[in-house]
Scaffold this motif. Structure first.
Motif, PDB file in Angstrom:
ATOM      1  N   VAL A  88      28.534 -50.384   1.750  1.00  0.00           N
ATOM      2  CA  VAL A  88      29.631 -51.091   1.100  1.00  0.00           C
ATOM      3  C   VAL A  88      29.182 -52.495   0.733  1.00  0.00           C
ATOM      4  O   VAL A  88      28.229 -53.037   1.312  1.00  0.00           O
ATOM      5  CB  VAL A  88      30.886 -51.161   2.008  1.00  0.00           C
ATOM      6  N   VAL A  89      29.862 -53.085  -0.234  1.00  0.00           N
ATOM      7  CA  VAL A  89      29.575 -54.454  -0.657  1.00  0.00           C
ATOM      8  C   VAL A  89      30.596 -55.384  -0.006  1.00  0.00           C
ATOM      9  O   VAL A  89      31.610 -54.921   0.538  1.00  0.00           O
ATOM     10  CB  VAL A  89      29.631 -54.575  -2.198  1.00  0.00           C
ATOM     11  N   PRO A  90      30.355 -56.675  -0.006  1.00  0.00           N
ATOM     12  CA  PRO A  90      31.331 -57.594   0.578  1.00  0.00           C
ATOM     13  C   PRO A  90      32.714 -57.405  -0.039  1.00  0.00           C
ATOM     14  O   PRO A  90      32.865 -57.248  -1.251  1.00  0.00           O
ATOM     15  CB  PRO A  90      30.753 -58.973   0.246  1.00  0.00           C
ATOM     16  N   GLY A  91      33.719 -57.419   0.806  1.00  0.00           N
ATOM     17  CA  GLY A  91      35.087 -57.205   0.353  1.00  0.00           C
ATOM     18  C   GLY A  91      35.861 -56.392   1.377  1.00  0.00           C
ATOM     19  O   GLY A  91      35.457 -56.259   2.537  1.00  0.00           O
ATOM     20  N   THR A  92      36.965 -55.817   0.942  1.00  0.00           N
ATOM     21  CA  THR A  92      37.823 -55.033   1.824  1.00  0.00           C
ATOM     22  C   THR A  92      37.392 -53.573   1.818  1.00  0.00           C
ATOM     23  O   THR A  92      37.036 -53.020   0.768  1.00  0.00           O
ATOM     24  CB  THR A  92      39.296 -55.152   1.386  1.00  0.00           C
ATOM     25  N   VAL A  93      37.443 -52.946   2.993  1.00  0.00           N
ATOM     26  CA  VAL A  93      37.045 -51.550   3.167  1.00  0.00           C
ATOM     27  C   VAL A  93      38.163 -50.817   3.900  1.00  0.00           C
ATOM     28  O   VAL A  93      38.664 -51.298   4.920  1.00  0.00           O
ATOM     29  CB  VAL A  93      35.742 -51.424   3.989  1.00  0.00           C
ATOM     30  N   ARG A  94      38.556 -49.676   3.372  1.00  0.00           N
ATOM     31  CA  ARG A  94      39.425 -48.759   4.120  1.00  0.00           C
ATOM     32  C   ARG A  94      38.553 -47.609   4.604  1.00  0.00           C
ATOM     33  O   ARG A  94      37.795 -47.023   3.827  1.00  0.00           O
ATOM     34  CB  ARG A  94      40.566 -48.217   3.253  1.00  0.00           C
ATOM     35  N   PHE A  95      38.681 -47.278   5.866  1.00  0.00           N
ATOM     36  CA  PHE A  95      37.832 -46.254   6.471  1.00  0.00           C
ATOM     37  C   PHE A  95      38.700 -45.280   7.258  1.00  0.00           C
ATOM     38  O   PHE A  95      39.422 -45.674   8.168  1.00  0.00           O
ATOM     39  CB  PHE A  95      36.802 -46.919   7.383  1.00  0.00           C
ATOM     40  N   TYR A  96      38.619 -44.008   6.877  1.00  0.00           N
ATOM     41  CA  TYR A  96      39.399 -42.953   7.527  1.00  0.00           C
ATOM     42  C   TYR A  96      38.425 -42.019   8.235  1.00  0.00           C
ATOM     43  O   TYR A  96      37.598 -41.363   7.602  1.00  0.00           O
ATOM     44  CB  TYR A  96      40.208 -42.195   6.479  1.00  0.00           C
ATOM     45  N   LEU A  97      38.517 -41.980   9.557  1.00  0.00           N
ATOM     46  CA  LEU A  97      37.646 -41.155  10.390  1.00  0.00           C
ATOM     47  C   LEU A  97      38.394 -39.908  10.842  1.00  0.00           C
ATOM     48  O   LEU A  97      39.453 -40.007  11.474  1.00  0.00           O
ATOM     49  CB  LEU A  97      37.187 -41.963  11.608  1.00  0.00           C
TER      50      LEU A  97
END
Length: 393
Positions: A88-97
């Motif tokens: 991912v690049v700098p910024g906001t990340v949503r991660f669904y595990l």
């Protein structure tokens, strides 16, 4: 996850305007809806059908985070492996595990499933958690899916900021280091966070004694995607949609349904799978947030009840139950997040419906706006129609 890949012919026909179906509540059913509590299961014999006329709508992506989901393979069948690796690049990340300990040969064994994030930049990386949902692993997938989604919608940013040195890796969720994942248990986590350096996210399964840091150094085998289980994995550029109807809902026109996340009228999002570079498709759009605004009016003085139901129950054994969560605007009940159903774990099949809200008319046929936050419920088959039913108040 349990998206059913049956072609939804009736939905397609309805969208073309070639299929209509008259649905009217009996007086007894009308009263049952009016006396029901929010989130309660109500039996509507002979009423629920996939032939309900659909509400035409426009849908467009809205600014949102980079979105990563780990659900392919859903079941990790080998003792140690990497189930996902994405940059991912700098910024906001949503991660669904959404991964399960699937080891059963030569025997069932306890495992850990851990999600790590590594700073691949040249400066210290700051991580700030914006939404954090962690749950103890369980074989009750419906419970995890319903409660996890409701918790994600309600989550607030944490004050803590973690610092990660260049080249260093830390767990995204430190609690995953402590959980023992038994055979067939699901590890279900829902996160949204901000990073200020490029990073690499890895999901791996390992033994109980190995830390995430050591496992990341040791484990090199990456499981192939496109397996028989799971909705998909990869990095996606769409995480949020805005939906609005193109024709105002009028109670005089009878019952209608909003159908999203069906793979037909609402196609699956596409992205890229990091380890192969192949195009990825997320069958089910799980983890995608739909911001819904619907205009409605009552020219006949009736109210409007919003219900949902498990429309895929007849497809196969995996579709025998449905459990969801939504945020809904005010009506008879206050605005807020509601688990569906609220009074039991799942709704099974017609004639069971779940009451979400009852909206009241203005008295002068003035247009009103219904606001919903919807996301396809994990562990449930799709679609889960949102049905708007005129009611005599």
């Amino acid at each position: 996850m349990k998206f059913n890949k049956t072609a939804f012919l009736l939905t397609s026909i309805s969208l073309l305007g070639l299929q209509t179906y008259a649905q009217e509540l009996t007086k007894a059913q009308n009263q049952e809806l009016l006396k029901a509590k929010q989130g309660a299961v109500v039996r509507l014999e002979g009423f629920l059908t996939e032939k309900t006329p659909v509400i035409p709508y426009l849908k467009f992506p809205t600014p949102g985070p980079q979105y990563i989901i780990s659900d392919d393979p859903e079941y990790i069948r080998v003792p140690e492996a990497i189930a996902l690796k994405e940059s991912v690049v700098p910024g906001t990340v949503r991660f669904y595990l959404y991964n399960v300990n699937g080891v059963k040969e030569p025997q069932q064994i306890d495992r850990k499933i851990i999600a790590m994030i590594k700073n691949t930049g040249k400066a210290p990386m700051r991580i700030k958690m914006l939404k954090y949902v962690t749950q103890k692993p369980s074989t009750n997938y419906f419970k995890l899916g319903k409660e996890g989604l409701a918790s994600f919608m309600a989550a607030q940013p944490k004050e803590e900021v973690r610092i990660v040195k260049p080249g260093e890796a830390v767990p995204i969720d430190e609690k995953l280091e402590q959980y023992i994942v038994k055979y067939d248990e699901l590890v279900h986590g829902f996160y949204e966070f901000l990073v200020d350096q490029p990073a690499e996210i890895t999901v791996l399964q390992t033994d109980l004694k190995t830390s995430g840091k050591d496992a990341l150094k040791r484990i090199t085998n990456v499981l192939p995607p496109k397996t028989k289980s799971g909705a998909g994995r990869g990095l996606y550029g769409v995480a949020n949609y805005h939906v609005n109807n193109t024709t105002v809902i009028d109670t005089k026109n009878g019952t209608s349904a909003l159908v999203v996340a069906d793979g037909v009228s609402d196609p699956w999002i596409t992205g890229k799978e990091g380890t192969t570079g192949q195009m990825a498709k997320l069958a089910g759009n799980y983890g995608v947030m739909y911001d819904v605004e619907l205009k409605w009016k009552s020219t006949d003085g009736k109210g409007l009840a919003l219900i949902t139901w498990n429309s895929r129950s007849a497809d196969n054994k995996w579709c025998s139950g449905m459990a969801a969560a939504m945020k809904v605007s005010a009506g008879k009940f206050n605005e807020g997040i509601i688990q569906l159903p609220k009074d039991q774990l799942v709704t099974k099949a017609a004639p069971e419906a779940v009451l979400i809200q009852v909206f009241k008319p203005t008295g002068n046929a003035e247009e009103q706006t219904i606001k919903l936050t919807y996301s396809p419920p994990g562990a449930s088959c799709l679609p889960t129609p949102l049905v708007f039913v005129p009611v005599d108040l």
